[in-house]
Design an enzyme around this catalytic site. Structure first.
Site, mmCIF file in Angstrom:
data_model
loop_
_atom_site.group_PDB
_atom_site.id
_atom_site.type_symbol
_atom_site.label_atom_id
_atom_site.label_comp_id
_atom_site.label_asym_id
_atom_site.label_seq_id
_atom_site.Cartn_x
_atom_site.Cartn_y
_atom_site.Cartn_z
ATOM 1 N N ASN A 105 -5.724 -2.167 0.281
ATOM 2 C CA ASN A 105 -5.375 -0.747 0.247
ATOM 3 C C ASN A 105 -5.481 -0.117 -1.141
ATOM 4 O O ASN A 105 -4.929 0.939 -1.402
ATOM 5 C CB ASN A 105 -3.963 -0.543 0.799
ATOM 6 C CG ASN A 105 -3.814 -1.091 2.205
ATOM 7 O OD1 ASN A 105 -3.118 -2.061 2.441
ATOM 8 N ND2 ASN A 105 -4.544 -0.478 3.139
ATOM 9 N N ILE A 112 -4.399 4.152 -4.590
ATOM 10 C CA ILE A 112 -3.646 3.388 -3.602
ATOM 11 C C ILE A 112 -3.552 4.176 -2.305
ATOM 12 O O ILE A 112 -3.358 5.387 -2.319
ATOM 13 C CB ILE A 112 -2.213 3.120 -4.106
ATOM 14 C CG1 ILE A 112 -2.261 2.450 -5.474
ATOM 15 C CG2 ILE A 112 -1.432 2.279 -3.115
ATOM 16 C CD1 ILE A 112 -0.986 2.592 -6.254
ATOM 17 N N CYS A 113 -3.690 3.461 -1.179
ATOM 18 C CA CYS A 113 -3.478 4.113 0.102
ATOM 19 C C CYS A 113 -2.143 3.642 0.645
ATOM 20 O O CYS A 113 -2.019 2.533 1.141
ATOM 21 C CB CYS A 113 -4.609 3.768 1.068
ATOM 22 S SG CYS A 113 -4.366 4.473 2.699
ATOM 23 N N LEU A 114 -1.135 4.465 0.478
ATOM 24 C CA LEU A 114 0.198 4.095 0.960
ATOM 25 C C LEU A 114 0.818 5.354 1.552
ATOM 26 O O LEU A 114 0.905 6.382 0.876
ATOM 27 C CB LEU A 114 1.048 3.567 -0.208
ATOM 28 C CG LEU A 114 2.483 3.146 0.111
ATOM 29 C CD1 LEU A 114 2.484 1.995 1.107
ATOM 30 C CD2 LEU A 114 3.218 2.726 -1.151
#
Lengths: 179, 274, 712
Positions: A105, A112-114
């Site tokens: 991610n 960041i993919c959160l």
């Protein structure tokens, strides 16, 4: 006129940070960040830490995250940058990995993919919850929507190869500080 | 002319297919910000007839005309994803401000006592205290405020954002503490998660209120009846009004009950005055 | 031809001289200079006698060199009648003097010469100080200096010596004066005798000592004297604030300052310095108004002594007056002072009352000739007088205080209030003192303004008469009871007294009954008038007979009524008391506070707002409680310090976890900026350094090339 700079879709991160929005009230952001820092310093949770970069601008922090035990990242330490918008906490801070990070991610530039940093951001989150979420993301990636497809594939498919590739990207925090 | 070196980052044309999530988020936010900043967070009262100038559509016009008796009017609220919450909160304090000091105090005491459900729902005090404090501050100032001051207070993003978060948390906490009542509505057949739902639809700032959120808000406050006037293209000469009543209204007469009306046009809420 | 030979010879002679000068220079550089360089000067410098000896030896060496170098010249160019020979000799001597002068410009020599001269001057000072005159000692010292002087003369470096001597006494005299005379005002030293003493010192040992060393100069004495005067003036100017504080003990110091204070510059400096000192030390909220007023009175007296015309006083008192005008309780303090009322809040200014008594006679005389037309000793105002300066010829400070305000009405109002309170506090109707004060005040403010006060005083006099009448058993009217002897009332003419707070109080039943009888009797005596009781005013003598002790108090009626209630039962709640006494809770609490403070009542520990009569004193128990409190407060301070350190450490730790190495300044500014105000960070860099050093010692940190980092 430079047409590149005037295109309506142009986006520059520089502009984003500096542009005052209607929400800007740097005093209360400063106060909020100051009390969050206090909370973070006093709770002293092992494996996560963050601190403002300079004493003049509280909106730019640098952080350190240690990989959780029992994961590929155990024993490794990563450096992140945190940029707080002037309307924090009503809008999420922008977090990037400064250390090279090989993770499903996280993309090659450290983005960041959160979900909690995006559509699920809520004003009740704080630096500590963000750091803890990032730390647990290291052990529990969301492989359904990866930014790094290779990492997502290898996570379950070939752990040994995952560990090997991950380690080729890893840079010790000392090296990064020296750069 | 743009001077070299003024912008350290080189601007690039974005290929829509290659935008990463973060950039999309920022761009949408930028567009929202630009659009929203043209309007104040809470605008001034306008007579309902102003709406007639906006619509050519016959259905709309007849529905508007049906509303338009006497002193009817509306107060526009900025469409930034918080409009229903902000409209509700503003109207709540506006109605209170017309009451006696004692009534305001009783309402304040009561609403702040509802903070208990936040604890019951598992929110930590350090997380919510800042926002609740802002609400409590406003309660204290309220008896001495003029209507203009209240409007300008709500146009202070710092204040109204904090109050919105407080109200959002109240609604979310109500859902979490009454999970059995709400689960059927959330369940889409793939297994529903109450906490996930609240996080995504209620706690998240700038996410518009849905039907469930409004119902939870009314239930969590227990002293407010809410009426939403649906101004849409559906058939009929009069707008449909949907009423929300708290399921467990307060037994004590202490804090006075209020009636809030919102005007709904697809995608947006404003405050409605009968 | 002969001329040509002479000319050639002359050329040769010139060249010979030039060569000789060069040779002497290089010889001196090679052999002379090293010889006078003292190899162990640093060690020697600590010992003054050796300094003298070394100096003498250096000079002796130089004299030797001088004679040696001079010797060939004295016979080669020996012809005194020859102008060329004369010139050559002079030229050589100049170059020699220059050479030696350069040698003496050496730092070590200068230092030694300074020390020597200073040592001798100090000896002069000591000599004067203890009058155990030891002439032999002085003769010895002078003989030593004379030897030095001889060498100086040989070497012809008198200029250098003079410069050194002048430098030294310019440093020595100010230091001497401030050491000897600073902060001594009471002793007679500061006036005439001081001048005599200083003159003796200057014209005696110092002049003797200095003039042995340098050429005699008629101006020397007057220059020294000027220097001394200048130093004394400076000292006086610096100390003026303290001189005023210690007034009148410091009068001698003023006498001296007056003699020295001549120039405009000094006057201006005195005003500025004094005003600055006032602002820094007096005119701030920490000072009591009464202290400021009494300081102002001393200022008036001191500056009047210093300069009777009052120009300086006018200047320095402006800021004090302005400040006093802004204080709320100034009027109250002044009036209390004039009436000689002692009050814990306003301090003691009874001096004002005495001044009032002594000065009031002269007051009216002063007013007659305000413009001073008949003053035969008139001189113009000094040049530095302010444009609106008005010469007030008396040192009357009551007048100065009254002129603080544009009208006297504020004082009159306050006088009425203070006098009223005093008259009401009286027992036995003895008002002699108040009448005296009132007469004096009338002289000051005029009869008509104080008319109300007259009526008030007359009321008391009349009350005395009526009261004794009422208590007179022979005048009991048929059918009434005699009035019991414990109530004495004052009959006040309502219109002329300040407004009283109209508050009720439930007096004990016995007292109420007496009041009724008193009223009844009064209405017989003065049938046209009616009494309205002011139950909260007046005072009550109370004797408390408790189990283990008997206590006497003189208290206000509310306090007396309260303690009377405890005769019935020993416990009351606050609400009960306030209902029974018909008082509001605040007043009730205040009265309770009085009895608690005097250990007659106590608040129930288990139940707030419940009060118990202490039939037996509980002193020991109370003491223990106090001790407990003291101990626990100490502990919390320590705990707080530990807690603070814990917070600081977590910040430093967090900082260095994320930013690898930081110098101490950055750490300090981070801590200052980032620690919230509620917690507070008040350490300075040095304290931080101590803390970090401890952390380094505990191996939590390490200090590498100017920065701190975490020890891994």
């Amino acid at each position: 006129m430079d047409s590149q700079n005037t295109t309506p879709t142009t986006f520059s991160s520089h502009k984003m940070q500096d542009a005052p929005t209607a929400m800007a009230d740097s005093h209360s952001v400063t106060k909020r960040l100051q009390s969050e820092l206090m909370q973070l310093m006093m709770s002293n949770v092992p494996g996560i830490s963050a601190f403002p970069v300079s004493d003049s601008n509280l909106c730019q922090w640098t952080g350190t995250i240690s990989g959780p035990e029992g994961t590929f990242y155990e024993g490794l330490t990563y450096k992140i940058s945190m940029t707080f918008p002037p309307n924090y906490p009503y809008h999420a801070p922008v977090i990037r990995f400064v250390s090279p990070m090989w993770h499903p991610n996280v993309d090659m530039s450290g983005n960041i993919c959160l979900d909690i940093l995006k559509e699920k951001w809520s004003a009740i989150y704080n630096v500590q919850t963000i750091l803890l979420s990032l730390q647990s993301l290291l052990g529990e990636p969301n492989n359904a929507s990866p930014l790094n497809a290779q990492a997502a594939d290898l996570w379950d498919g070939n752990p040994a190869e995952y560990k090997r590739l991950m380690m080729t990207h890893y840079k010790d925090i000392g090296e990064i500080n020296d750069e | 002319m743009v001077q070299e070196g003024e912008l350290p980052t080189v601007a690039v044309e974005h290929d829509p297919d290659q935008l990463d999530d973060l950039t999309i988020l920022r761009l949408t936010q930028e567009i929202k910000d630009v659009e929203a900043s043209k309007n104040p967070l809470v605008g001034d009262f306008k007579p309902i007839s102003v709406l007639l100038d906006e619509y050519k559509d016959a259905t709309f016009r007849s529905k508007i005309k049906a509303l338009g008796g006497g002193n009817a009017g509306y107060r526009p609220v900025r469409g930034d994803g918080n409009c229903a919450w902000r409209a509700f909160a503003f109207r709540y304090f506006e109605l209170l401000s017309k009451l006696s000091k004692e009534d305001i105090e009783a309402s304040s005491k009561f609403l702040l006592s509802r903070t208990g459900i936040l604890d019951a729902a598992g929110y930590s005090e350090t997380g919510y205290i800042d926002f609740v404090e802002e609400t409590s501050n406003l309660f204290q100032k309220l008896p001495d405020m003029t209507p203009e001051q209240l409007v300008s207070e709500f146009n202070n993003a710092e204040v109204s954002s904090a109050i919105i978060v407080h109200f959002r948390l109240l609604a979310a906490a109500y859902i979490k503490t009454h999970a059995d009542d709400y689960l059927p509505f959330i369940d889409d057949g793939e297994g529903a998660d109450i906490s996930e739902y609240c996080n995504r639809n209620i706690e998240a700032f700038s996410v518009e209120a849905d039907h469930l959120a409004l119902s939870a808000l009314v239930n969590s406050m227990t002293t407010v009846d809410l009426g939403v006037v649906y101004m849409d293209r559906s058939a009929g000469d009069e707008a449909i009004v949907h009423n929300f009543f708290p399921t467990e209204s307060t037994v004590e007469v202490d804090p006075p009950s209020l009636k809030i009306d919102l005007l709904y046009r697809p995608g947006h809420y404003d405050i409605f005055y009968k | 031809m002969a001329a040509a030979v002479r000319l050639r010879q002359r050329n040769l002679m010139d060249r010979l001289l030039n060569w000789y000068i060069d040779t002497v220079r290089s010889h001196f550089a090679l052999h002379g200079l090293p010889a006078i360089k003292n190899p162990n000067v640093p060690g020697i410098l600590s010992d003054l006698i050796s300094v003298g000896n070394v100096l003498k030896r250096v000079l002796a060496t130089l004299c030797d060199a001088w004679h040696h170098y001079m010797f060939p010249i004295s016979f080669i160019y020996a012809d005194n009648s020859n102008k060329d020979d004369m010139l050559a000799r002079i030229r050589f001597r100049h170059s020699l003097t220059a050479m030696i002068d350069i040698a003496l410009s050496d730092h070590e020599f200068q230092l030694m010469a300074h020390m020597l001269v200073e040592h001798h001057l100090t000896a002069c000072g000591k000599h004067e100080e203890n009058q155990m005159v030891d002439d032999r000692d002085e003769a010895q010292r002078l003989a030593f200096l004379a030897e030095i002087r001889q060498q100086i003369d040989v070497l012809q470096v008198q200029d250098r010596m003079e410069r050194i001597v002048a430098e030294v006494y310019h440093k020595f005299i100010p230091r001497y004066i401030s050491r000897q005379y600073a902060r001594i005002w009471e002793q007679e030293q500061r006036a005439e005798p001081l001048m005599v003493e200083l003159k003796n010192l200057i014209y005696g040992p110092i002049t003797r000592c200095v003039s042995v060393l340098i050429r005699r100069d008629e101006l020397l004495e007057s220059r020294l004297y000027e220097l001394v005067t200048e130093c004394l003036v400076k000292l006086g100017i610096e100390e003026m604030f303290d001189i005023v504080i210690y007034f009148p003990d410091s009068i001698p110091a003023l006498g001296y300052l007056k003699m020295c204070l001549k120039t405009q510059e000094h006057r201006a400096q005195l005003v500025t310095e004094f005003q600055n000192a006032c602002h820094a030390r007096l005119l701030h909220c920490g000072a009591n108004t009464s202290d400021i007023i009494s300081f102002y009175m001393s200022t008036i007296r001191a500056f009047k002594l210093l300069e009777p015309r009052g120009v300086l006083l006018d200047k320095v008192s402006r800021s004090i007056r302005r400040y006093l005008r802004d204080r709320e309780d100034t009027v109250k303090c002044i009036v209390n002072g004039m009436l000689e009322v002692e009050d814990a809040n306003t301090g003691d200014l009874s001096e004002l009352g005495k001044e009032l008594a002594s000065s009031s006679g002269t007051q009216s005389a002063d007013a007659v000739d305000d413009n001073g037309y008949s003053d035969m000793n008139w001189v113009p105002d000094p040049i530095d007088a302010a444009p609106d300066f008005r010469n007030k010829r008396s040192s009357d400070f009551i007048g100065s205080l009254l002129s603080l305000y544009d009208n006297k009405e504020v004082f009159v109002k306050e006088i009425v209030v203070v006098l009223a309170n005093r008259l009401l506090d009286l027992k036995n109707y003895e008002i002699d003192r108040e009448m005296m004060h009132l007469e004096l005040l009338k002289l000051l403010f005029g009869e008509s303004d104080l008319h109300n006060c007259d009526v008030m005083v007359k009321d008391i006099l009349e009350s005395k008469r009526v009261d004794s009448n009422i208590h007179d058993p022979t005048t009991v009217a048929p059918g009434t009871y005699p009035v019991a002897g414990i109530v004495h009332a004052s009959m006040l003419s309502k219109l002329f007294w300040p407004a009283f707070r109209d508050e009720d109080l439930a007096l004990p039943h016995v007292i109420e009954e007496q009041l009724n009888r008193y009223s009844a009797k009064f209405s017989i005596l003065k049938s046209a008038r009616k009494l309205t009781w002011l139950k909260r005013l007046g005072s009550v003598d109370v004797t408390l007979e408790l189990e283990d002790r008997t206590l006497d108090f003189t208290v206000s009626p509310d306090r007396a009524s309260m303690i009377y209630l405890f005769q019935e039962r020993s416990t009351y709640t606050l609400t009960e008391l306030s209902a029974r006494l018909n008082l509001d809770e605040i007043t009730t609490r205040r009265a309770l506070g009085f009895w608690i403070k005097n250990d007659v009542l106590k608040e129930d520990e288990s139940c707030n707002d419940k009060f118990i009569l202490l039939e037996r004193a509980e002193e020991s128990k109370k003491k223990v409680l106090l001790d407990d409190a003291a101990e626990s407060s100490v502990q919390t301070t320590e705990e707080k310090a530990t807690e603070e350190m814990r917070i600081y450490w977590s910040y430093v730790n967090g900082m260095l976890t994320n930013i690898p190495a930081l110098p101490i300044d950055r750490i300090q500014s981070f801590l200052k900026m980032l620690i919230p105000k509620e917690v507070g960070y008040s350490r300075n860099v040095d304290e931080l350094r101590d803390f970090l050093t401890v952390m380094v010692a505990e191996e939590k940190l390490e200090y590498v090339s100017g920065s701190y980092r975490l020890k891994r």
